[in-house]
Motif scaffolding. Structure first.
Motif, short mmCIF file in Angstrom:
data_model
loop_
_atom_site.label_atom_id
_atom_site.label_comp_id
_atom_site.label_asym_id
_atom_site.label_seq_id
_atom_site.Cartn_x
_atom_site.Cartn_y
_atom_site.Cartn_z
N ALA A 48 0.86 -1.18 0.00
CA ALA A 48 0.00 0.00 0.00
C ALA A 48 0.89 1.24 0.00
N VAL A 49 0.64 2.13 -0.93
CA VAL A 49 1.46 3.34 -1.06
C VAL A 49 0.53 4.54 -1.17
N THR A 50 0.85 5.59 -0.43
CA THR A 50 0.19 6.88 -0.60
C THR A 50 1.25 7.86 -1.05
N MET A 51 1.01 8.49 -2.20
CA MET A 51 1.98 9.44 -2.75
C MET A 51 1.37 10.84 -2.78
N GLU A 52 2.14 11.82 -2.37
CA GLU A 52 1.76 13.21 -2.50
C GLU A 52 2.81 13.87 -3.37
N VAL B 30 -1.25 16.83 -5.72
CA VAL B 30 -2.01 15.63 -6.09
C VAL B 30 -1.69 14.54 -5.08
N GLU B 31 -2.69 13.72 -4.77
CA GLU B 31 -2.46 12.56 -3.90
C GLU B 31 -2.96 11.32 -4.63
N GLY C 53 3.47 17.15 -6.70
CA GLY C 53 2.96 18.32 -7.40
C GLY C 53 3.06 18.13 -8.90
N VAL C 54 2.01 18.53 -9.59
CA VAL C 54 2.03 18.56 -11.04
C VAL C 54 2.23 20.03 -11.41
#
Length: 152
Positions: A10-14, A25-26, A16-17
């Motif tokens: 399980a990965v949560t990424m934050e 973006v998350e 910027g675009v």
């Protein structure tokens, strides 16, 4: 830990675009890896990708760029970078612990293996960073490294 049990990643990424401005973006990703009776196949692309991940300064390879000094002045961070391959532009990315935005300069082609960067930071913004760690990621065509610097 237990080879007899399946694995759930399980990965949560934050991130910027960015173009003219950066939009946060998350993304949340999960992957279930079932048990396998055989060894996992070798994936050459994985090794290639891992070789491009920025390394800490103490694990840098000969071609990787390296921050040699960081100074703060009124309104800017001044960085000196050693980059062995003078033909490759160096880019630097600055991460703050609270995710606030810090401008990144254009890539600079090193002269005699040394590149200097001036990164504008408003005095009020910098005051909020003093004593906190900033992650400096350097990238050029030869490699990538990361350095943590405590803002002072």
């Amino acid at each position: 830990k237990d080879p007899a049990r399946p694995v759930k990643l399980a990965v949560t990424m934050e991130y910027g675009v960015c173009l003219d401005i950066c939009v946060p973006v998350e993304a949340k990703l999960t992957l279930d890896l079932p048990l396998s009776a055989s060894a996992p196949p070798s994936i050459p692309a994985l090794g290639v990708a891992l070789a491009q991940v920025p390394r800490p300064g103490d694990k840098r390879r000969p071609g990787d760029p390296l921050v040699t000094s960081v100074r703060s002045t009124a309104g800017a961070l001044l960085l000196t970078v050693s980059a062995v391959d003078a033909s490759k532009p160096v880019d630097i990315f600055v991460e703050t612990p609270d995710g606030s935005y810090i401008a990144s300069p254009d890539g600079i082609v090193p002269k005699n293996g040394i590149a200097e960067f001036r990164i504008p930071v408003a005095a009020a913004d910098f005051a909020g960073l003093v004593g906190k760690p900033l992650v400096l990621t350097l990238v050029n065509g030869a490699g990538a490294t990361e350095t943590t610097w405590i803002a002072q």
